[in-house]
Design a protein around this motif. Structure first.
Motif, PDB file in Angstrom:
ATOM      1  N   SER A   1      18.273 138.213  17.936  1.00 45.06           N
ATOM      2  CA  SER A   1      19.654 138.467  18.319  1.00 45.06           C
ATOM      3  C   SER A   1      20.034 139.912  17.991  1.00 45.06           C
ATOM      4  O   SER A   1      20.777 140.547  18.737  1.00 45.06           O
ATOM      5  CB  SER A   1      20.595 137.432  17.708  1.00 45.06           C
ATOM      6  OG  SER A   1      21.120 137.885  16.501  1.00 45.06           O
TER       7      SER A   1
ATOM      8  N   LYS B   1      21.274 142.521  20.824  1.00 45.00           N
ATOM      9  CA  LYS B   1      22.575 143.176  20.653  1.00 45.00           C
ATOM     10  C   LYS B   1      22.490 144.648  21.015  1.00 45.00           C
ATOM     11  O   LYS B   1      23.367 145.196  21.675  1.00 45.00           O
ATOM     12  CB  LYS B   1      23.044 143.033  19.195  1.00 45.00           C
ATOM     13  CG  LYS B   1      24.029 141.899  19.027  1.00 45.00           C
ATOM     14  CD  LYS B   1      24.670 141.916  17.644  1.00 45.00           C
ATOM     15  CE  LYS B   1      25.311 140.562  17.402  1.00 45.00           C
ATOM     16  NZ  LYS B   1      24.904 139.914  16.181  1.00 45.00           N
ATOM     17  N   THR B   2      21.416 145.312  20.544  1.00 47.67           N
ATOM     18  CA  THR B   2      21.314 146.745  20.853  1.00 47.67           C
ATOM     19  C   THR B   2      21.066 146.946  22.353  1.00 47.67           C
ATOM     20  O   THR B   2      21.579 147.885  22.948  1.00 47.67           O
ATOM     21  CB  THR B   2      20.214 147.474  20.027  1.00 47.67           C
ATOM     22  OG1 THR B   2      18.930 147.039  20.462  1.00 47.67           O
ATOM     23  CG2 THR B   2      20.359 147.234  18.553  1.00 47.67           C
TER      24      THR B   2
ATOM     25  N   LYS C   1      22.141 145.014  24.769  1.00 48.54           N
ATOM     26  CA  LYS C   1      23.396 144.738  25.454  1.00 48.54           C
ATOM     27  C   LYS C   1      24.333 145.949  25.352  1.00 48.54           C
ATOM     28  O   LYS C   1      25.038 146.300  26.287  1.00 48.54           O
ATOM     29  CB  LYS C   1      24.042 143.513  24.806  1.00 48.54           C
ATOM     30  CG  LYS C   1      25.212 142.943  25.575  1.00 48.54           C
ATOM     31  CD  LYS C   1      25.653 141.666  24.886  1.00 48.54           C
ATOM     32  CE  LYS C   1      26.974 141.172  25.417  1.00 48.54           C
ATOM     33  NZ  LYS C   1      27.433 139.985  24.687  1.00 48.54           N
TER      34      LYS C   1
END
Ligand code: SF4
Ligand code: SF4
Lengths: 185, 291
Positions: free
Chosen positions: A117, A121-122, A124
């Motif tokens: 995750s 996240k990075t 996204k």
């Protein structure tokens, strides 16, 4: 090998959910164990891949989601490549990982879900991975600052890590993909 | 010869040397690599472990960009290569996936963009004989173990790269450079990099240890790789292997493009050879002018 499944402990079988999520027909497996012979990590996990399939065939329930192969598997694709029946074990493992998170099974040491995750996240945010940001999120999450810290000076000296993130011009598409995909939160 | 170049995220961090050596080799051979503008991450292992639509759509976003350029894609990283090819495979073979990917991207993608690894381009498009005529230097006397890892060759119906159990593409390049390419058993073993940054690093150390140990037993002077994840893992993990087992290998792990670059007479700076953790001085010193 004898596989024992205790009565009353299995609860509801997870077989159909796994088939639905992975799109793999598990009834094709005839337990030749070629997958397990080639598995990169079968020496390091309690159950080899063929056993996971047998347990699913025998009606295993949520307890299978605690199996340590789920988070030791390195997605090397050897099982899939060698299976005479073309069983895509990698997709089965992906489905089990997703179910383990959804059903809050025990997350063993290593905390791969947190790493995944943090990684996503990075992606996204920047459209690309950003190692430093990723490491910060993951290491804070696991409080494992010490691990690999000895190699950090070397990593910086050899410029093996980007100090600043790289922004992709196509971040909009990536954000849209994350929005449309149900599990990529 | 012109290709849409997909650098992949590692090209900006751990694998700057693979990026620079590929660019330098392509330039020296007159192959044109046009970087895909606005390329994005392929999602890698976390992508496919998390969501099937995400796993297919992230690479597809780049395939669409290459389609607009009207070119085949060339990739350096075996993991990106595998994800891009898997996206094509799923879009072509699973009608519902084509629909879902189209919805995620906001436009239909038909799965038709060809994805090639740099090694394939050198062998299939440029040609071994052609390459041989361009090599001004040789690695005669050096023994090299080619390591393909998992994702170039597996699953075969998706990547279609060489032979899945005993690939020889890199070995052919190595022989062309005058070096001896070794027959060894760990060519397609997995180094476990996908777990490398998690706290399961003991497992990764033991996998890398066994691969490097095999290469050493076969008499290798260095290992040649074609994937940034394999490179950083096998190179950097030698520090941990020493700590955990006491074994000190000092085995240089070079990108195949760095080796080719040396034989094209390119400078060690242009090839990023100073970026390797285990210094490849034994290889650099062995380079001689071709007979
Ligand atoms: S190789 Fe295929 S058929 Fe054989 S045990 Fe494994 S999954 Fe079953
Ligand atoms: S993909 Fe996972 S289960 Fe299959 S062989 Fe590799 S490590 Fe084993």
């Amino acid at each position: 090998m004898t596989i024992r499944i205790k009565k009353g402990q299995t609860g509801k079988s997870i077989l159909n959910t796994v088939i639905e999520m992975s799109g793999v027909d598990l009834s094709l497996c005839y337990q030749c164990k070629k997958c397990s012979c080639g598995c990169t990590v079968s020496n390091h996990a309690k159950s080899p891949p063929s056993e996971i399939i047998r347990r699913l065939q025998l009606g295993a329930g949520n307890e299978l989601l605690d199996n340590d192969l789920i988070w030791s598997c390195v997605s090397c694709e050897t099982c899939y490549a060698r299976c005479p029946m073309g069983i895509d074990m990698v997709s089965v493992m992906d489905a089990l990982r997703r179910m383990a998170i959804e059903r809050k099974a025990a997350i063993p040491e290593g905390n791969v879900p947190l790493f995944n995750s943090a990684f996503l996240k990075t992606v996204k945010f920047f459209g690309r991975t950003y190692d430093l940001g990723l490491m910060a999120i993951y290491k804070i999450g696991t409080s494992s600052y010490v691990q690999d810290a000895d190699k950090l000076p070397l990593i910086f000296m050899k410029k093996k890590i980007a100090i600043l993130p790289s922004w992709s011009a196509n971040r909009k598409t990536v954000k849209r993909i994350f929005k449309k995909a149900s599990h990529g939160k | 010869m012109k290709y849409a170049y997909y650098p992949g995220c590692s090209s900006e961090s751990s694998a700057r040397d693979q990026h620079s050596s590929s660019m330098a080799v392509a330039k020296a051979l007159g192959i044109e690599f046009v970087e895909i503008e606005g390329w994005t991450c392929c999602g890698a292992t976390p992508g496919h472990q998390t969501d099937r639509v995400l796993a297919a759509s992230l690479p597809a976003a780049n395939l669409v960009l290459a389609q607009d350029m009207g070119l085949d894609i060339v990739v350096n990283c075996a993991a990106c290569y595998s994800r891009l090819k898997m996206a094509n495979y799923e879009v072509l073979n699973q009608p519902d996936m084509r629909e879902k990917v189209g919805d995620a991207l906001g436009s239909d993608y038909d799965g038709s963009v060809k994805v090639r690894h740099l090694v394939e381009i050198l062998l299939e498009d440029y040609g071994l004989e052609n390459l041989k005529t361009r090599l001004s230097h040789s690695l005669d006397g050096i023994k090299i173990a080619s390591y393909y890892g998992c994702l170039l060759v597996r699953p075969h119906e998706v990547t279609n790269f060489d032979d899945p159990e005993n690939p020889t593409s890199m070995d052919n390049l190595i022989s062309a450079m005058g070096a001896e390419s070794l027959d060894w058993p760990s060519k397609t073993d997995c180094c476990g990099n996908s777990l490398s940054l998690t706290t399961k690093s003991d497992l990764v150390v033991s996998l890398s240890d066994s691969i490097i140990g095999m290469a050493q037993a076969a008499g290798a002077d260095c290992i040649a790789v074609a994937c940034p994840l394999c490179q950083v893992n096998l190179d950097l993990r030698q520090i941990d292997i020493k700590k955990q087992t006491g074994r000190q290998y000092n085995m240089p792990i070079l990108y195949i493009t760095q080796l080719i670059g040396l034989c094209l007479g390119l400078s060690t700076e242009a090839l990023g050879l100073n970026k390797l953790v285990i210094a490849p001085s034994n290889i650099i010193n062995a380079v001689k002018t071709a007979a």
